[in-house]
Design an enzyme around this catalytic site. Structure first.
Site: not given
Ligand SMILES: NC(=O)c1ccc[n+]([C@@H]2O[C@H](COP(=O)([O-])OP(=O)(O)OC[C@H]3O[C@@H](n4cnc5c(N)ncnc54)[C@H](O)[C@@H]3O)[C@@H](O)[C@H]2O)c1
Length: 268
Positions: A148, A164-165, A18, A161
């Site tokens: 991550s 988990t990663k 989303s 965190y």
């Molecule tokens: N943004 C960063 O800097 C970063 C860095 C390393 C890893 N990540 C990883 O990337 C992935 C995406 O993160 P992002 O940055 O796009 O974050 P974000 O918060 O923008 O998006 C997360 C998405 O997961 C969905 N979500 C959260 N809880 C949920 C649930 N219980 N059921 C279904 N959907 C759920 C949210 O609605 C959203 O669509 C994650 O796994 C995050 O740990 C992000």
């Protein structure tokens, strides 16, 4: 052969589609002719992503899913197969961040909260995804888990965190061994600091820290993870499996140090 068209018609589930990295992956897949099953909790935001994809001529559906529930992931995968008749890949991307505190300041409930989504949800995505990919006889199956840099290098204030990663990277590599001979690739994408809602509204001083901490001197864009996800879904990446690939501007490559160029004029 260089052929991104090999993804055309492949059916993929993308969790957390989303917004952020999941939205970018879903849109990138659809733009390249894949059929995308977008999963997230918010019906409104999920449907908006699907509408956007369809408006541009793509093929996608939204299935409301709480990805911390293995039962709901099982239902999601079943519905995806029922709708499109097959499954080629699952991108387990949904995840939450939790950090900025030393271990003693976490609540014990924090452990379940973060592990349910970031770890159990990813396990369920691989379990039910692999089963469906095998049953529907995909010729180019793939599982991609969004981990991550915290899955490669522990982060201060991020004990849970990080745990988990690291787990996601471990599960990914082990599962790659399970399916290598059965034609399903299993890889992890390890984003660095990426401009999504995770960074929205953080204090200016913290933002400056993240920019300075990145050797590239900037945050990443969600699309930069999506392009890797597209390559991993393509038939050009069939020999890449069991990998945890950073998309991080060299944050996880090592420590920065003092350096002197003998000939800085090369940059002029
Ligand atoms: N943004 C960063 O800097 C970063 C860095 C390393 C890893 N990540 C990883 O990337 C992935 C995406 O993160 P992002 O940055 O796009 O974050 P974000 O918060 O923008 O998006 C997360 C998405 O997961 C969905 N979500 C959260 N809880 C949920 C649930 N219980 N059921 C279904 N959907 C759920 C949210 O609605 C959203 O669509 C994650 O796994 C995050 O740990 C992000």
């Amino acid at each position: 052969m260089i052929d991104f068209n090999s993804v055309e018609g492949k059916v993929a589930v993308v969790t957390g589609a989303s917004r952020g990295i999941g939205e970018a992956i879903a849109k990138c897949y659809a733009e390249n002719g894949m059929k995308v099953v977008c999963a997230a909790r918010s019906e409104e935001k999920g449907n908006a992503v699907v509408k956007d994809i369809k408006d541009k001529g793509g093929d996608a559906i939204f299935i409301q899913t709480d990805c911390s529930s293995p039962e709901q992931i099982e239902k999601l995968i079943n519905q995806a197969v029922r709708h499109y008749g097959r499954l080629d890949g699952v991108v387990s991307n949904a995840g939450i961040g939790m950090g900025g505190t030393p271990v003693h300041e976490y609540e014990t409930e924090d452990y379940e909260n973060i592990f349910d989504l970031n770890s159990k949800g990813v396990f369920a995505g691989m379990k039910y995804g692999a089963e469906a990919i095998l049953k529907t006889k995909s010729k180019g199956g793939f599982l991609i888990n969004v981990a991550s840099i915290a899955g490669l290098l522990p982060q201060r204030g991020q004990a849970l965190y990080t745990a988990t990663k690291f787990g996601v990277v471990g599960m990914t590599r082990a599962a790659a061994l399970d399916y290598a001979e059965h034609g399903i690739t299993v890889n992890a994408i390890c984003p660095g600091y990426t401009m999504t809602s995770m960074f929205e509204g953080i204090p200016e001083q913290a933002m400056q820290f993240f920019v300075k901490d990145c050797p590239c001197g900037r945050l990443g864009n969600p699309e930069e993870c999506a392009w890797l996800a597209l390559f991993l879904a393509s038939d050009m990446a069939r020999y890449i499996t069991g990998a945890a690939i950073p998309v991080d501007g060299a944050v996880s490559a090592g420590h920065m140090n003092v350096i002197t160029w003998k000939h800085p004029e090369i940059l002029e």
